[in-house]
Design a protein around this motif. Structure first.
Motif, PDB file in Angstrom:
ATOM      1  N   MET A  17       0.849  -1.116  -0.170  1.00 38.74           N
ATOM      2  CA  MET A  17       0.073   0.232   0.072  1.00 38.74           C
ATOM      3  C   MET A  17       0.798   1.298  -0.127  1.00 38.74           C
ATOM      4  SD  MET A  17      -3.164  -0.944   2.374  1.00 38.74           S
ATOM      5  CE  MET A  17      -2.206  -1.097   3.878  1.00 38.74           C
ATOM      6  N   SER A  18       2.018   1.258   0.598  1.00 36.90           N
ATOM      7  CA  SER A  18       3.082   2.122   0.505  1.00 36.90           C
ATOM      8  C   SER A  18       3.741   2.333  -0.614  1.00 36.90           C
ATOM      9  CB  SER A  18       3.811   2.235   1.704  1.00 36.90           C
ATOM     10  OG  SER A  18       4.880   1.306   1.582  1.00 36.90           O
ATOM     11  N   SER A  19       3.472   1.924  -1.154  1.00 36.15           N
ATOM     12  CA  SER A  19       4.234   2.073  -2.270  1.00 36.15           C
ATOM     13  C   SER A  19       3.203   2.004  -3.678  1.00 36.15           C
ATOM     14  CB  SER A  19       5.316   1.042  -2.736  1.00 36.15           C
ATOM     15  OG  SER A  19       4.858  -0.182  -2.472  1.00 36.15           O
ATOM     16  N   THR A 268       1.701   9.289 -11.579  1.00 37.57           N
ATOM     17  CA  THR A 268       0.895   9.610 -10.602  1.00 37.57           C
ATOM     18  C   THR A 268      -0.238   8.444 -10.617  1.00 37.57           C
ATOM     19  OG1 THR A 268      -0.579  11.024  -9.391  1.00 37.57           O
ATOM     20  CG2 THR A 268      -0.667  11.268 -11.721  1.00 37.57           C
ATOM     21  N   ASP A 269      -0.806   7.857  -9.453  1.00 36.81           N
ATOM     22  CA  ASP A 269      -1.943   6.672  -9.354  1.00 36.81           C
ATOM     23  C   ASP A 269      -2.537   6.993  -8.111  1.00 36.81           C
ATOM     24  OD1 ASP A 269      -0.638   4.738  -7.606  1.00 36.81           O
ATOM     25  OD2 ASP A 269       1.127   5.276  -8.889  1.00 36.81           O
ATOM     26  N   ASP A 270      -3.650   6.310  -8.405  1.00 39.48           N
ATOM     27  CA  ASP A 270      -4.512   6.319  -7.321  1.00 39.48           C
ATOM     28  C   ASP A 270      -5.286   4.951  -7.429  1.00 39.48           C
ATOM     29  OD1 ASP A 270      -6.552   7.963  -5.123  1.00 39.48           O
ATOM     30  OD2 ASP A 270      -7.827   6.919  -6.722  1.00 39.48           O
ATOM     31  N   ARG A 271      -5.599   4.251  -6.342  1.00 38.77           N
ATOM     32  CA  ARG A 271      -6.293   3.387  -6.463  1.00 38.77           C
ATOM     33  C   ARG A 271      -7.029   2.807  -5.177  1.00 38.77           C
ATOM     34  NH1 ARG A 271      -0.687  -0.391  -7.057  1.00 38.77           N
ATOM     35  NH2 ARG A 271       0.025  -0.271  -4.674  1.00 38.77           N
ATOM     36  N   GLY A 306      33.517   3.525 -20.740  1.00 38.54           N
ATOM     37  CA  GLY A 306      33.172   3.784 -19.321  1.00 38.54           C
ATOM     38  C   GLY A 306      31.824   4.706 -19.269  1.00 38.54           C
ATOM     39  N   SER A 307      31.315   4.904 -17.972  1.00 40.23           N
ATOM     40  CA  SER A 307      30.136   5.946 -18.027  1.00 40.23           C
ATOM     41  C   SER A 307      30.327   6.386 -16.531  1.00 40.23           C
ATOM     42  CB  SER A 307      28.912   5.225 -18.358  1.00 40.23           C
ATOM     43  OG  SER A 307      28.480   4.206 -17.247  1.00 40.23           O
ATOM     44  N   ALA A 308      29.586   7.758 -16.464  1.00 41.83           N
ATOM     45  CA  ALA A 308      29.392   8.347 -15.023  1.00 41.83           C
ATOM     46  C   ALA A 308      27.984   8.931 -15.094  1.00 41.83           C
ATOM     47  CB  ALA A 308      30.407   9.365 -14.898  1.00 41.83           C
ATOM     48  N   ARG A 309      27.045   8.666 -13.959  1.00 46.14           N
ATOM     49  CA  ARG A 309      25.797   9.025 -13.876  1.00 46.14           C
ATOM     50  C   ARG A 309      25.472   9.523 -12.591  1.00 46.14           C
ATOM     51  NH1 ARG A 309      21.812   5.323 -12.565  1.00 46.14           N
ATOM     52  NH2 ARG A 309      22.664   3.366 -11.676  1.00 46.14           N
ATOM     53  N   ALA A 310      24.782  10.592 -12.533  1.00 44.69           N
ATOM     54  CA  ALA A 310      23.860  10.761 -11.393  1.00 44.69           C
ATOM     55  C   ALA A 310      22.266  10.686 -11.489  1.00 44.69           C
ATOM     56  CB  ALA A 310      24.000  12.294 -11.200  1.00 44.69           C
ATOM     57  N   TRP A 311      21.859  10.109 -10.444  1.00 44.54           N
ATOM     58  CA  TRP A 311      20.453   9.761 -10.377  1.00 44.54           C
ATOM     59  C   TRP A 311      19.821  10.257  -9.215  1.00 44.54           C
ATOM     60  CZ3 TRP A 311      19.439   6.429  -6.562  1.00 44.54           C
ATOM     61  CH2 TRP A 311      20.760   5.670  -6.217  1.00 44.54           C
ATOM     62  N   PHE A 312      18.350  10.310  -9.232  1.00 45.70           N
ATOM     63  CA  PHE A 312      17.504  10.754  -8.264  1.00 45.70           C
ATOM     64  C   PHE A 312      16.159  10.253  -8.374  1.00 45.70           C
ATOM     65  CE2 PHE A 312      13.995  13.332  -6.452  1.00 45.70           C
ATOM     66  CZ  PHE A 312      14.346  13.501  -5.004  1.00 45.70           C
ATOM     67  N   ARG A 313      15.630   9.563  -7.182  1.00 43.57           N
ATOM     68  CA  ARG A 313      14.159   9.062  -7.431  1.00 43.57           C
ATOM     69  C   ARG A 313      13.358   9.727  -6.123  1.00 43.57           C
ATOM     70  NH1 ARG A 313      11.753   5.374  -4.788  1.00 43.57           N
ATOM     71  NH2 ARG A 313      13.532   4.275  -4.013  1.00 43.57           N
ATOM     72  N   GLY A 314      12.172  10.221  -6.178  1.00 39.07           N
ATOM     73  CA  GLY A 314      11.296  10.587  -4.875  1.00 39.07           C
ATOM     74  C   GLY A 314       9.875   9.804  -5.052  1.00 39.07           C
ATOM     75  N   ASP A 315       9.625   9.265  -3.925  1.00 42.96           N
ATOM     76  CA  ASP A 315       8.396   8.544  -4.223  1.00 42.96           C
ATOM     77  C   ASP A 315       7.463   9.089  -2.930  1.00 42.96           C
ATOM     78  OD1 ASP A 315       7.298   6.554  -6.064  1.00 42.96           O
ATOM     79  OD2 ASP A 315       9.698   5.452  -5.408  1.00 42.96           O
ATOM     80  N   ARG A 316       6.284   9.429  -3.261  1.00 41.15           N
ATOM     81  CA  ARG A 316       5.448   9.847  -2.307  1.00 41.15           C
ATOM     82  C   ARG A 316       4.101   8.889  -2.062  1.00 41.15           C
ATOM     83  NH1 ARG A 316       0.556  11.952  -3.574  1.00 41.15           N
ATOM     84  NH2 ARG A 316       1.372  12.485  -5.535  1.00 41.15           N
ATOM     85  N   ILE A 317       3.695   8.568  -0.953  1.00 35.11           N
ATOM     86  CA  ILE A 317       2.726   7.459  -0.719  1.00 35.11           C
ATOM     87  C   ILE A 317       1.766   8.086   0.340  1.00 35.11           C
ATOM     88  CG2 ILE A 317       2.108   5.141  -0.106  1.00 35.11           C
ATOM     89  CD1 ILE A 317       3.498   5.243  -2.528  1.00 35.11           C
ATOM     90  N   GLY A 318       0.211   8.151  -0.051  1.00 34.77           N
ATOM     91  CA  GLY A 318      -0.554   8.574   0.882  1.00 34.77           C
ATOM     92  C   GLY A 318      -1.574   7.558   1.031  1.00 34.77           C
ATOM     93  N   GLN A 330       3.824   9.029   3.526  1.00 35.06           N
ATOM     94  CA  GLN A 330       5.317   8.897   3.400  1.00 35.06           C
ATOM     95  C   GLN A 330       5.999   9.406   2.390  1.00 35.06           C
ATOM     96  OE1 GLN A 330       6.863   4.426   3.266  1.00 35.06           O
ATOM     97  NE2 GLN A 330       7.086   4.986   5.578  1.00 35.06           N
ATOM     98  N   VAL A 331       7.305   9.653   2.513  1.00 35.47           N
ATOM     99  CA  VAL A 331       8.087  10.421   1.230  1.00 35.47           C
ATOM    100  C   VAL A 331       9.562   9.678   1.321  1.00 35.47           C
ATOM    101  CG1 VAL A 331       9.095  12.168   0.220  1.00 35.47           C
ATOM    102  CG2 VAL A 331       6.604  12.511   1.036  1.00 35.47           C
ATOM    103  N   GLN A 332      10.066   8.978   0.245  1.00 34.38           N
ATOM    104  CA  GLN A 332      11.003   8.477   0.195  1.00 34.38           C
ATOM    105  C   GLN A 332      11.985   9.344  -0.720  1.00 34.38           C
ATOM    106  OE1 GLN A 332      11.982   4.694  -1.196  1.00 34.38           O
ATOM    107  NE2 GLN A 332      13.693   4.270   0.048  1.00 34.38           N
ATOM    108  N   ARG A 333      13.219   9.564  -0.449  1.00 31.37           N
ATOM    109  CA  ARG A 333      14.075  10.139  -1.382  1.00 31.37           C
ATOM    110  C   ARG A 333      15.501   9.241  -1.444  1.00 31.37           C
ATOM    111  NH1 ARG A 333      14.451  16.405   0.461  1.00 31.37           N
ATOM    112  NH2 ARG A 333      15.531  15.361   2.375  1.00 31.37           N
ATOM    113  N   VAL A 334      15.871   9.020  -2.856  1.00 30.61           N
ATOM    114  CA  VAL A 334      17.068   8.244  -3.068  1.00 30.61           C
ATOM    115  C   VAL A 334      17.694   9.018  -3.980  1.00 30.61           C
ATOM    116  CG1 VAL A 334      18.259   6.103  -3.413  1.00 30.61           C
ATOM    117  CG2 VAL A 334      16.006   6.055  -2.264  1.00 30.61           C
ATOM    118  N   GLY A 335      19.372   9.058  -3.985  1.00 30.98           N
ATOM    119  CA  GLY A 335      20.128   9.699  -5.070  1.00 30.98           C
ATOM    120  C   GLY A 335      21.406   9.342  -4.830  1.00 30.98           C
ATOM    121  N   GLY A 336      22.154   9.365  -6.114  1.00 32.32           N
ATOM    122  CA  GLY A 336      23.474   8.697  -5.993  1.00 32.32           C
ATOM    123  C   GLY A 336      24.392   9.316  -7.325  1.00 32.32           C
TER     124      GLY A 336
END
Length: 657
Positions: A17-19, A268-271, A306-318, A330-336
């Motif tokens: 559900m949280s996700s 965005t989604d709703d269920r 080779g390769s070099a990359r930067a990335w980010f993800r933000g998830d919001r669950i209600g 809940q909000v999760q943020r991941v980056g690197g």
């Protein structure tokens, strides 16, 4: 009461559900052009240097790798979970219906022990489980499914394997394409895409959306304690879903050797959260949103790719309505950032290295103690791999090791792989290694209702080995292999008086199995494919209630087979998907019956530019009544009509499996 099983199931529900091994495709013999499909097969040779270093074939040349091209399923009205379920070693846990939560079990590992990546961006939520219903198939060019412990190649979390979702790439020709389908339970899906050159580079923009009422009928046992009593027909309520999103990809060449690739994905989604058949939830809802972005610079210079990359993800669950203890946001943020390189040292050594640094954090559930806190940690890892060619490249040894620091945990994941070319089209591959999963934020820090955190948890670990033999001819491919996995320090929830549950390291388990797959193309207008998995799991916890019992939600047998044939203007297809009964608790007292689904379809393709394809798909043709997990009904017979069109460029997606 079997608290570990029930609390563990509650965790799965709260978090929700949280996700195939891509065959080196053989060219079809000359003849009339008809749309035959590519099918998964086992990759046993090292990937060519022309592939990007971050591809699964490069990262694990000896691994049990399945690459599934989504163009092979054009017009078949499938979602990401259904497509992935055709790979050996993969089982789907399904809450039932369009847009409802779906997760993967790979080689017996729990759903939180399989990493799911979107072009390398981790999609696993705060609880460690990736919800495949939030991965629209319209975005996907192919799935790379790496089975077996993947800690050495991908880091913490890959106990059972890794699924890398590779999104569509822009082309150098102008192309406009789209697809729309309508079917049972007012299910509507569609996407539109434009791709082509922009300035000095190339761009792709894709928009997608869909909705469904999800109110399918199912048979309900109102008195399960009375064997033989008649079943009652009911309609699934609060099972609707809707969602929309988009993908933007840009590629730009920098000189002759460098390329810049940027990605932005929004959704965005709703269920409705319908609950089980026995315990329905009439008004529980989940709304969610995600933003994922990455920038990658890749190229080759002086023999170094080779390769070099930067990335980010933000998830919001209600979560709203439903039981009070599950409500909140809940909000999760991941980056690197990550750097990867590959080079050839002499004639025998192909050396690869990866360095990754990332950070993540998550909010607490609303209404829980410490709701204003945002616990977070850093991760840093380094991986080194060598491909050693021996006996004139007939034998390749691939040792590798990854050292990782995940918050307070230090993880070591070594692996040794090998591939052997044999006469008459035969080949062998084998692997042995170790992988880990660090506890998730949900398990460590976040209280959700009656589920308590435990900051003293230890990482889970798997020791694994596998081997397979592969045979190829001009018109066929067959692969048979076995695997063994020993899972240790498994995390499960136990009763924490007076009413709550708390996670502890206590369990260990083993999984032993067999995986087989193949394809056969006797004629250009006829093709077939299959995959089969045998999985025998055992709980090794030192408790007479559970010892040597099978793990719940792990079917012992799973088979997928499909065939297609006919000219371009009328191609037919049929698919069978079956899996055996499975236990739903650790004491083997409750059983979920086995199921067999039969799907069939017809497609007609006309023209070249523009190209138009009209498809009819009948799913669950025999109207098999089935359910998953501990009582989530699955849809019965359904019909869908799909229309796809493409102007300019080339549209593999409009081909028919």
């Amino acid at each position: 009461m079997a608290w570990p099983a029930r609390a563990g199931l509650a965790v799965c529900l709260a978090l929700s559900m949280s996700s195939s091994v891509k065959a080196q495709e053989t060219a079809a013999p000359a003849g009339p052009e008809v749309p035959v499909f590519s099918v998964p097969a086992v990759e046993v040779h090292a990937a060519p240097v022309s592939e990007p270093p971050e591809s699964a074939a490069q990262r694990d040349p000896s691994g049990a790798l399945t690459v599934i091209e989504t163009a092979d399923f054009g017009g078949a009205a499938r979602d990401a979970a259904e497509v992935l379920a055709t790979a050996p070693g993969v089982a789907v846990q399904d809450n039932g219906g369009y847009g409802q939560s779906k997760s993967l079990v790979v080689r017996g590992a729990a759903a939180n022990g399989t990493l799911v990546l979107l072009d390398g961006i981790p999609l696993n939520g705060a609880g460690g489980i990736a919800d495949l219903s939030r991965v629209p198939l319209a975005l996907v060019e192919r799935f790379e499914v790496l089975r077996g412990g993947a800690g050495a190649r991908y880091g913490s979390g890959g106990l059972g394997g890794v699924v890398n979702v590779v999104t569509r790439r822009p082309g150098h020709e102008v192309q406009v394409a789209g697809e729309a389908s309508y079917g049972s339970w007012d299910t509507v899906r569609g996407w539109g895409m434009v791709s082509g050159p922009v300035g000095e580079g190339e761009a792709l923009l894709l928009l997608h959306g869909g909705r469904s009422t999800g109110n399918f009928r199912f048979l309900f046992d109102a008195s399960p304690a009375l064997p033989g009593d008649p079943l009652v027909e009911r309609r699934r309520a609060n099972n609707d879903a809707r969602g929309a999103g988009g993908l933007l990809r840009l590629r730009h060449g920098l000189g002759e050797t460098l390329e810049l690739d940027a990605l932005l994905e929004l959704s965005t989604d709703d269920r409705g959260l319908a609950g089980t058949a026995q315990n329905p939830l009439p008004d529980a809802r989940q709304e969610a949103g995600r933003v994922a972005a990455s920038v990658r610079l890749s190229g080759e210079s002086s023999g170094v790719q080779g390769s070099a990359r930067a990335w980010f993800r933000g998830d919001r669950i209600g979560l709203s309505s439903g039981p009070l203890v599950t409500q909140g946001h809940q909000v999760q943020r991941v980056g690197g950032v990550e750097a990867e390189a590959r080079t050839q040292l002499g004639e025998r050594h192909g050396v690869s290295a990866v360095v990754t640094v990332s950070t993540e954090d998550v909010t607490g559930a609303e209404g829980a103690p410490g709701e204003d806190s945002r616990p977070g940690w850093w991760r840093a890892s380094a991986m080194l791999m060598d491909e050693v060619s021996l006996a004139g490249e007939l034998l390749r040894l691939i040792p590798s090791v990854r050292v990782e620091r995940a918050g307070p945990y230090t993880l070591l994941s070594p692996k040794v792989g090998a591939t052997v070319k044999l006469p008459e089209g035969f080949a062998l591959r084998a692997n042995v290694g170790q992988a880990h999963r660090a506890p998730s934020f949900q398990e460590l820090y976040v209280r959700q209702g009656l589920l308590l955190p435990n900051p003293s948890l230890k990482p889970e670990r798997v020791l694994y080995t596998d081997a397979a033999v592969v045979h190829r001819t001009e018109h066929s491919l067959a692969s048979v292999g076995g695997f063994y996995s020993l899972y240790e320090n498994l995390i499960a929830y136990e009763l924490y008086p007076p009413f709550a549950a708390k996670p502890y390291n206590f369990a260990s388990a083993r999984a032993v199995g067999l995986e087989a797959e193949g394809e056969w193309r006797p004629f250009p207008w006829l093709a077939g494919a299959f995959s089969y998995t045998l999985l025998v799991s055992r709980n090794l916890r030192d408790d007479p209630r559970y010892y040597l019992k099978e793990l719940p939600y792990r079917p012992r047998h799973k088979l997928s087979a499909r065939a297609s044939g006919g000219p371009r203007w009328l191609t037919g297809r049929v698919e069978v998907a079956t899996q055996a009964a499975q236990f739903v608790n650790r004491t083997e007292e409750a059983v979920l019956p086995g199921r067999t689904f039969l799907h069939a379809g017809l497609s007609s393709t006309f023209g070249r530019t523009p190209e138009l394809t009209v498809s009819l798909e009948l799913k669950n043709l025999l109207d098999a009544q089935a359910e998953d997990l501990d009582g989530y009904p699955l849809p019965g017979r359904a019909a869908y009509v799909t229309v796809a069109a493409s102007f300019g460029g080339s549209s593999k997606r409009t081909q028919t499996p």
